[in-house]
Design a protein around this motif. Structure first.
Motif, short mmCIF file in Angstrom:
data_model
loop_
_atom_site.label_atom_id
_atom_site.label_comp_id
_atom_site.label_asym_id
_atom_site.label_seq_id
_atom_site.Cartn_x
_atom_site.Cartn_y
_atom_site.Cartn_z
N PRO A 110 0.94 -1.01 0.15
CA PRO A 110 0.00 0.01 0.12
C PRO A 110 0.97 1.47 0.13
CG PRO A 110 0.09 -0.83 2.26
CD PRO A 110 0.73 -2.12 1.20
N ARG A 111 0.20 2.30 -0.52
CA ARG A 111 0.88 3.57 -0.37
C ARG A 111 1.31 4.07 0.91
NH1 ARG A 111 -1.05 8.74 0.68
NH2 ARG A 111 -0.36 10.31 -0.68
N PRO A 112 2.60 4.52 1.19
CA PRO A 112 3.31 4.95 2.52
C PRO A 112 2.11 6.07 3.13
CG PRO A 112 5.09 4.74 1.02
CD PRO A 112 3.69 4.64 0.31
N THR A 113 1.55 5.77 4.31
CA THR A 113 0.67 6.67 5.02
C THR A 113 1.62 7.99 5.48
OG1 THR A 113 1.17 5.63 7.20
CG2 THR A 113 -0.86 5.05 5.82
N ALA A 114 2.98 7.84 5.51
CA ALA A 114 3.93 9.11 5.81
C ALA A 114 3.77 10.13 4.63
CB ALA A 114 5.39 8.58 5.68
N LEU A 115 3.28 9.70 3.44
CA LEU A 115 3.38 11.01 2.36
C LEU A 115 2.12 11.69 2.70
CD1 LEU A 115 3.62 8.65 -0.89
CD2 LEU A 115 5.35 10.16 0.23
N ASP A 116 1.08 11.49 3.62
CA ASP A 116 0.08 12.39 3.81
C ASP A 116 0.59 13.44 4.96
OD1 ASP A 116 -1.58 10.63 2.29
OD2 ASP A 116 -2.30 9.33 4.21
N ASP A 117 1.65 13.42 5.72
CA ASP A 117 2.05 14.18 6.06
C ASP A 117 2.87 15.53 5.70
OD1 ASP A 117 1.14 12.90 8.46
OD2 ASP A 117 2.98 11.85 8.83
N PHE A 118 2.96 15.28 4.13
CA PHE A 118 3.71 16.37 3.44
C PHE A 118 2.94 16.71 2.27
CE2 PHE A 118 6.47 13.62 5.63
CZ PHE A 118 7.37 14.54 6.33
N PRO A 119 1.96 17.39 2.52
CA PRO A 119 0.97 17.73 1.24
C PRO A 119 1.54 18.55 0.30
CG PRO A 119 0.24 18.91 3.43
CD PRO A 119 1.15 17.78 3.97
N ASP A 120 2.33 19.32 0.76
CA ASP A 120 3.28 20.12 -0.38
C ASP A 120 4.15 19.49 -1.27
OD1 ASP A 120 1.79 22.54 0.57
OD2 ASP A 120 3.33 22.87 2.01
N LEU A 121 4.58 18.25 -0.77
CA LEU A 121 5.67 17.43 -1.33
C LEU A 121 5.30 16.54 -2.19
CD1 LEU A 121 8.77 17.05 -1.82
CD2 LEU A 121 8.78 15.94 0.31
N VAL A 122 4.09 16.13 -1.57
CA VAL A 122 3.60 14.57 -2.11
C VAL A 122 3.32 14.65 -3.56
CG1 VAL A 122 1.09 15.18 -1.66
CG2 VAL A 122 1.94 12.83 -1.76
N ASP A 123 2.95 15.86 -4.15
CA ASP A 123 2.56 15.73 -5.83
C ASP A 123 3.84 15.67 -6.41
OD1 ASP A 123 -0.07 16.23 -5.32
OD2 ASP A 123 -0.18 18.30 -5.49
N HIS A 124 5.05 15.98 -5.81
CA HIS A 124 6.26 15.80 -6.60
C HIS A 124 6.99 14.42 -6.43
CE1 HIS A 124 6.28 20.04 -7.34
NE2 HIS A 124 5.76 20.13 -6.02
N VAL A 125 6.37 13.52 -5.49
CA VAL A 125 7.06 12.30 -5.23
C VAL A 125 6.49 11.14 -6.21
CG1 VAL A 125 6.98 10.41 -3.64
CG2 VAL A 125 7.05 12.56 -2.87
N THR A 126 7.58 10.28 -6.81
CA THR A 126 7.41 9.15 -7.50
C THR A 126 7.81 7.91 -6.78
OG1 THR A 126 7.65 10.44 -9.53
CG2 THR A 126 8.03 8.08 -9.69
N LEU A 127 7.00 7.07 -6.63
CA LEU A 127 7.37 5.79 -6.00
C LEU A 127 7.91 4.77 -7.08
CD1 LEU A 127 4.26 5.07 -3.90
CD2 LEU A 127 5.98 6.45 -3.12
N THR A 128 9.01 4.17 -6.67
CA THR A 128 9.60 3.11 -7.69
C THR A 128 9.91 1.92 -6.70
OG1 THR A 128 11.50 2.72 -9.06
CG2 THR A 128 12.08 3.99 -7.12
N ARG A 129 9.76 0.83 -7.44
CA ARG A 129 10.01 -0.53 -6.59
C ARG A 129 11.51 -1.22 -7.08
NH1 ARG A 129 9.75 -5.89 -7.17
NH2 ARG A 129 8.60 -7.32 -5.49
N VAL A 130 12.06 -1.51 -5.69
CA VAL A 130 13.55 -1.85 -5.85
C VAL A 130 13.61 -3.29 -4.94
CG1 VAL A 130 14.57 0.39 -5.71
CG2 VAL A 130 13.79 -0.63 -3.48
#
Length: 217
Positions: A110-130
């Motif tokens: 699932p999408r990390p819930t930590a992203l919800d704490d950074f509303p100004d940053l989240v639109d710039h985040v790309t998740l990649t699988r490693v």
């Protein structure tokens, strides 16, 4: 008696964040003697960075800045705390055509819930699988360092999140010995470094006492 000691490098966590001036996301030092940091040992073209070069002057570095990039270090700390088993690293992926932050995870759902704490940053985040989490790579680094030390191999070692690997750098004459030493340790790659003494003048053969211990895939 002369022996060769394997020396530990600086872990390359969030190299680009450090270059971009993000306090709190610098490269944490591993155990062992001083060794060139990943940012100096590997210029940005090798890392595929879109961020400013360490050689940029103030004007050039200032051209690569985004108002929310200082939050990237805070996001990384939150992910380390909340997602230790799947967080693989975070770095600035580029500024053009728009600011982008890459967050590496062994599973993106699932999408990390930590992203919800950074509303100004989240639109710039790309998740990649490693393949490997940062904790797995750090454990592999420790195992590889021990194996290389026992083998008496000269070189450097560090975790490189953008490669999602532990990279071992040795002179060409030591590649086979290094590969044999770390065989079976997942996440470890041995690379040849041309002219090792010239690139790393602080590393070299040094005198040790007869009973002094010497310094995968």
């Amino acid at each position: 008696m002369t022996t060769r000691a394997f020396r530990t490098g600086v872990t390359a966590t969030c190299v680009l964040l450090a270059l971009a001036g993000c306090a709190g996301t610098g490269t944490p030092a591993t155990s062992g003697p001083p060794y060139p940091s990943a940012s100096s040992a590997h210029p940005e073209p090798r890392l595929g960075s879109g961020g400013p070069s360490a050689e940029d002057g103030p004007a050039e570095a200032g051209a690569h800045h985004h108002p929310v990039q200082e939050q990237v270090g805070e996001l990384e700390a939150a992910l380390v705390a909340q997602e230790p088993d799947r967080f693989g690293g975070a770095w600035i992926g580029g500024y053009e055509p728009e600011f982008r932050v890459v967050v590496a995870l062994t599973e993106v759902d699932p999408r990390p819930t930590a992203l919800d704490d950074f509303p100004d940053l989240v639109d710039h985040v790309t998740l990649t699988r490693v393949e490997f989490a940062a904790l797995e790579l750090e454990a592999a680094r420790a195992r590889a360092e021990e194996a290389l030390t026992e083998a008496g191999v000269l070189g450097g070692i560090g975790v490189h999140p953008m490669d999602n690997r532990v990279l071992v750098e040795v002179a060409g004459t030591d590649v086979d010995e290094a590969e044999q030493a770390v065989s079976g340790i997942a996440g470890v790659t041995v690379t040849r470094v041309p002219e090792l003494p010239e690139r790393y003048p602080g590393l070299g053969v040094h005198e040790t006492a007869p009973d002094e211990p010497t310094g995968g895939r």
